[in-house]
Design a protein around this motif. Structure first.
Motif, PDB file in Angstrom:
ATOM      1  N   SER A   1      30.649 -33.520  -1.701  1.00  0.00           N
ATOM      2  CA  SER A   1      31.503 -33.639  -0.573  1.00  0.00           C
ATOM      3  C   SER A   1      32.916 -33.631  -1.252  1.00  0.00           C
ATOM      4  CB  SER A   1      31.340 -34.771   0.181  1.00  0.00           C
ATOM      5  OG  SER A   1      31.398 -36.078  -0.675  1.00  0.00           O
ATOM      6  N   ALA A   2      33.169 -33.927  -2.468  1.00  0.00           N
ATOM      7  CA  ALA A   2      34.390 -34.137  -3.239  1.00  0.00           C
ATOM      8  C   ALA A   2      34.899 -32.810  -3.816  1.00  0.00           C
ATOM      9  CB  ALA A   2      34.502 -35.264  -4.266  1.00  0.00           C
ATOM     10  N   THR A   3      33.714 -31.896  -4.350  1.00  0.00           N
ATOM     11  CA  THR A   3      34.211 -30.822  -5.019  1.00  0.00           C
ATOM     12  C   THR A   3      33.810 -29.580  -3.991  1.00  0.00           C
ATOM     13  OG1 THR A   3      31.783 -30.465  -5.757  1.00  0.00           O
ATOM     14  CG2 THR A   3      33.338 -31.770  -7.235  1.00  0.00           C
ATOM     15  N   SER A   4      33.131 -29.765  -2.827  1.00  0.00           N
ATOM     16  CA  SER A   4      32.916 -28.435  -2.266  1.00  0.00           C
ATOM     17  C   SER A   4      31.900 -27.653  -2.825  1.00  0.00           C
ATOM     18  CB  SER A   4      33.883 -27.883  -1.558  1.00  0.00           C
ATOM     19  OG  SER A   4      34.850 -28.672  -0.764  1.00  0.00           O
ATOM     20  N   VAL A   5      31.182 -28.208  -3.656  1.00  0.00           N
ATOM     21  CA  VAL A   5      30.122 -27.273  -4.456  1.00  0.00           C
ATOM     22  C   VAL A   5      29.024 -27.692  -4.341  1.00  0.00           C
ATOM     23  CG1 VAL A   5      29.423 -26.228  -6.982  1.00  0.00           C
ATOM     24  CG2 VAL A   5      31.891 -26.622  -6.690  1.00  0.00           C
ATOM     25  N   GLY A   6      27.982 -26.824  -3.801  1.00  0.00           N
ATOM     26  CA  GLY A   6      26.817 -27.266  -3.244  1.00  0.00           C
ATOM     27  C   GLY A   6      26.832 -28.081  -2.079  1.00  0.00           C
ATOM     28  N   SER A   7      25.631 -28.454  -1.107  1.00  0.00           N
ATOM     29  CA  SER A   7      25.853 -29.059  -0.201  1.00  0.00           C
ATOM     30  C   SER A   7      25.376 -30.376  -0.203  1.00  0.00           C
ATOM     31  CB  SER A   7      24.910 -28.601   1.128  1.00  0.00           C
ATOM     32  OG  SER A   7      23.582 -28.305   0.773  1.00  0.00           O
ATOM     33  N   ILE A   8      24.688 -30.872  -1.499  1.00  0.00           N
ATOM     34  CA  ILE A   8      24.186 -32.368  -1.645  1.00  0.00           C
ATOM     35  C   ILE A   8      24.452 -32.553  -3.062  1.00  0.00           C
ATOM     36  CG2 ILE A   8      22.463 -32.168   0.066  1.00  0.00           C
ATOM     37  CD1 ILE A   8      20.222 -31.639  -2.063  1.00  0.00           C
ATOM     38  N   ASP A   9      24.630 -33.766  -3.334  1.00  0.00           N
ATOM     39  CA  ASP A   9      24.976 -34.291  -4.729  1.00  0.00           C
ATOM     40  C   ASP A   9      23.969 -34.028  -5.647  1.00  0.00           C
ATOM     41  OD1 ASP A   9      27.011 -35.221  -3.540  1.00  0.00           O
ATOM     42  OD2 ASP A   9      26.213 -37.401  -3.644  1.00  0.00           O
TER      43      ASP A   9
ATOM     44  N   THR B   1      17.577 -34.023   1.461  1.00  0.00           N
ATOM     45  CA  THR B   1      18.056 -34.495   2.688  1.00  0.00           C
ATOM     46  C   THR B   1      17.309 -33.870   4.254  1.00  0.00           C
ATOM     47  OG1 THR B   1      19.734 -32.830   2.887  1.00  0.00           O
ATOM     48  CG2 THR B   1      20.301 -34.858   1.754  1.00  0.00           C
ATOM     49  N   ALA B   2      16.183 -33.401   3.863  1.00  0.00           N
ATOM     50  CA  ALA B   2      15.347 -32.696   5.064  1.00  0.00           C
ATOM     51  C   ALA B   2      16.258 -31.691   5.719  1.00  0.00           C
ATOM     52  CB  ALA B   2      15.093 -33.796   6.023  1.00  0.00           C
ATOM     53  N   ALA B   3      16.943 -30.837   4.924  1.00  0.00           N
ATOM     54  CA  ALA B   3      17.519 -29.622   5.260  1.00  0.00           C
ATOM     55  C   ALA B   3      17.623 -28.729   4.113  1.00  0.00           C
ATOM     56  CB  ALA B   3      18.887 -30.190   5.991  1.00  0.00           C
ATOM     57  N   ASN B   4      17.921 -27.442   4.765  1.00  0.00           N
ATOM     58  CA  ASN B   4      18.263 -26.462   3.557  1.00  0.00           C
ATOM     59  C   ASN B   4      19.309 -26.673   2.868  1.00  0.00           C
ATOM     60  OD1 ASN B   4      16.002 -24.987   4.479  1.00  0.00           O
ATOM     61  ND2 ASN B   4      17.099 -23.666   5.706  1.00  0.00           N
ATOM     62  N   ALA B   5      19.611 -26.697   1.668  1.00  0.00           N
ATOM     63  CA  ALA B   5      20.542 -27.269   0.736  1.00  0.00           C
ATOM     64  C   ALA B   5      20.804 -26.368  -0.422  1.00  0.00           C
ATOM     65  CB  ALA B   5      20.268 -28.369   0.197  1.00  0.00           C
ATOM     66  N   THR B   6      22.143 -26.113  -0.987  1.00  0.00           N
ATOM     67  CA  THR B   6      22.612 -25.903  -2.219  1.00  0.00           C
ATOM     68  C   THR B   6      22.846 -26.932  -3.105  1.00  0.00           C
ATOM     69  OG1 THR B   6      24.853 -25.546  -1.525  1.00  0.00           O
ATOM     70  CG2 THR B   6      23.282 -23.722  -1.345  1.00  0.00           C
ATOM     71  N   ILE B   7      22.612 -26.619  -4.454  1.00  0.00           N
ATOM     72  CA  ILE B   7      22.505 -27.767  -5.537  1.00  0.00           C
ATOM     73  C   ILE B   7      23.423 -27.180  -6.812  1.00  0.00           C
ATOM     74  CG2 ILE B   7      21.298 -29.183  -7.159  1.00  0.00           C
ATOM     75  CD1 ILE B   7      19.094 -28.797  -4.702  1.00  0.00           C
ATOM     76  N   ALA B   8      24.157 -27.695  -7.234  1.00  0.00           N
ATOM     77  CA  ALA B   8      25.173 -27.578  -8.418  1.00  0.00           C
ATOM     78  C   ALA B   8      24.253 -27.737  -9.646  1.00  0.00           C
ATOM     79  CB  ALA B   8      26.408 -28.356  -8.591  1.00  0.00           C
ATOM     80  N   HIS B   9      24.372 -26.592 -10.426  1.00  0.00           N
ATOM     81  CA  HIS B   9      23.337 -26.663 -11.625  1.00  0.00           C
ATOM     82  C   HIS B   9      24.260 -26.900 -13.060  1.00  0.00           C
ATOM     83  CE1 HIS B   9      24.580 -22.490 -12.157  1.00  0.00           C
ATOM     84  NE2 HIS B   9      24.261 -22.221 -10.968  1.00  0.00           N
ATOM     85  N   GLY B  10      25.659 -26.652 -12.929  1.00  0.00           N
ATOM     86  CA  GLY B  10      26.360 -26.909 -14.096  1.00  0.00           C
ATOM     87  C   GLY B  10      26.568 -26.098 -15.033  1.00  0.00           C
ATOM     88  N   LEU B  11      25.808 -24.618 -14.955  1.00  0.00           N
ATOM     89  CA  LEU B  11      25.773 -23.904 -16.167  1.00  0.00           C
ATOM     90  C   LEU B  11      26.845 -23.006 -16.080  1.00  0.00           C
ATOM     91  CD1 LEU B  11      22.164 -22.507 -15.925  1.00  0.00           C
ATOM     92  CD2 LEU B  11      23.195 -24.270 -17.432  1.00  0.00           C
TER      93      LEU B  11
ATOM     94  N   TYR C   1      13.005 -30.015  -0.052  1.00  0.00           N
ATOM     95  CA  TYR C   1      13.927 -30.792   0.333  1.00  0.00           C
ATOM     96  C   TYR C   1      13.423 -32.061   1.390  1.00  0.00           C
ATOM     97  CZ  TYR C   1      13.912 -28.619   5.050  1.00  0.00           C
ATOM     98  OH  TYR C   1      13.591 -28.145   6.504  1.00  0.00           O
ATOM     99  N   GLY C   2      12.347 -32.528   0.863  1.00  0.00           N
ATOM    100  CA  GLY C   2      11.978 -33.745   1.572  1.00  0.00           C
ATOM    101  C   GLY C   2      12.745 -34.799   1.774  1.00  0.00           C
ATOM    102  N   ASN C   3      12.931 -35.597   3.003  1.00  0.00           N
ATOM    103  CA  ASN C   3      13.993 -36.606   3.043  1.00  0.00           C
ATOM    104  C   ASN C   3      13.871 -37.815   2.093  1.00  0.00           C
ATOM    105  OD1 ASN C   3      16.423 -37.515   4.304  1.00  0.00           O
ATOM    106  ND2 ASN C   3      15.126 -38.642   5.886  1.00  0.00           N
ATOM    107  N   THR C   4      15.005 -37.831   1.282  1.00  0.00           N
ATOM    108  CA  THR C   4      14.999 -39.011   0.579  1.00  0.00           C
ATOM    109  C   THR C   4      13.983 -39.027  -0.622  1.00  0.00           C
ATOM    110  OG1 THR C   4      13.508 -40.604   1.615  1.00  0.00           O
ATOM    111  CG2 THR C   4      15.994 -40.733   2.071  1.00  0.00           C
TER     112      THR C   4
END
Length: 273
Positions: A103-111, A130-140, A203-206
């Motif tokens: 939310s702070a970096t606007s990179v990816g949709s979940i932490d 989070t029980a939703a399709n997501a994008t995740i930062a990988h740092g490479l 993406y299972g919730n929690t």
């Protein structure tokens, strides 16, 4: 940043010299049928996953007791250090702590958080579904060629993305299956230089997941594909360097995963698998 070590078990606590402090260690007994044990520094030593099964994460300090400044310490477990046992351990260093607040970096949709080496194209990423399709930062900072994801909290397959299979397909580290077409894994979206995508199976919730991400780096690592020629001399695959570790999987039919390394085979021909 990578080293293969081999050792003979002692039946008691055993400090092993890797040459650096690893962040990802993969151990396999060579003269027994014990499973493959995978541990990483992001989750912490003593917590392990088994790459040839769907089992959830487990805890046992007698397999890998600690990641040390110059290696690892194994306990007295038959998976890692039984008297009379012979073992191989593949070790990768990431080394730099990574954290992304989406939310702070606007990179990816979940932490996401973990450990990364942009220089050698390797990162270990932990995220919570989070029980939703997501994008995740990988740092490479570049597109990963390979991404391996496993559910830590529940039984579930090891899902493998390979660039040459494309984002519409995946393979399973825990089976011999050919590549499979399924949009619920990578959401049919290829990784970018900043993120990889997940669908409903990942993406299972929690639910906690671990991801290992790899990019090609000239002179250090190479990921690709080839077509077999049926010749005993085999197909030539150019890497640009002499590999110390090779992993191969057939994609168009069922076949085992194959791992070879230059520690078990110092000289060619590389026969130990």
């Amino acid at each position: 940043y990578f080293n293969t070590i081999i050792w003979s078990g002692t039946g008691s606590s055993n400090a092993l010299d890797v040459g650096f402090q690893p962040d990802f260690t993969w151990i396999k007994r060579r003269n027994g049928t014990q499973s493959h044990n995978l541990e990483n520094s992001v989750i912490g030593a003593t917590k392990f996953l088994i790459s040839n099964t769907t089992a959830a994460e487990q805890t046992d300090s007698s397999i890998l007791a600690s990641f040390d400044t110059n290696g690892i310490t194994v306990g007295d477990n038959s998976w890692s250090n039984a008297s009379g046992g012979t073992y191989v351990g593949w070790n990768w260093k990431a080394g730099t702590a990574f954290s992304n607040d989406a939310s702070a970096t606007s990179v990816g949709s979940i932490d996401s958080a973990g450990s990364v080496s942009a220089d050698t194209g390797f990162s270990i990423i932990n995220y919570v579904g989070t029980a939703a399709n997501a994008t995740i930062a990988h740092g490479l900072g570049v597109k990963p060629k390979v991404v391996i994801v496993k559910n830590r909290d529940q039984a579930g397959d090891w899902c493998v993305y390979h660039e040459d299979n494309g984002a519409t397909h995946y393979q399973l580290l825990n089976t011999t299956n050919a590549k499979i077409d399924n949009a619920t894994i990578w959401n049919d979206i290829a990784p970018t230089s900043s993120t990889f995508s997940i669908g409903s199976y990942l993406y299972g919730n929690t639910i906690n997941y671990i991801a290992y991400c790899f990019a090609s780096v000239d002179g250090y690592s190479k990921f690709g594909s080839y077509t077999g020629n049926g010749n005993a001399d085999g197909a030539f695959v150019y890497t640009g360097f002499r590999p110390s570790y090779v992993m191969i999987k057939r994609t168009d039919a069922a076949a085992s995963w194959i791992i070879k390394d230059s520690a078990r085979d110092i000289d060619n021909v590389a026969g130990n698998t």
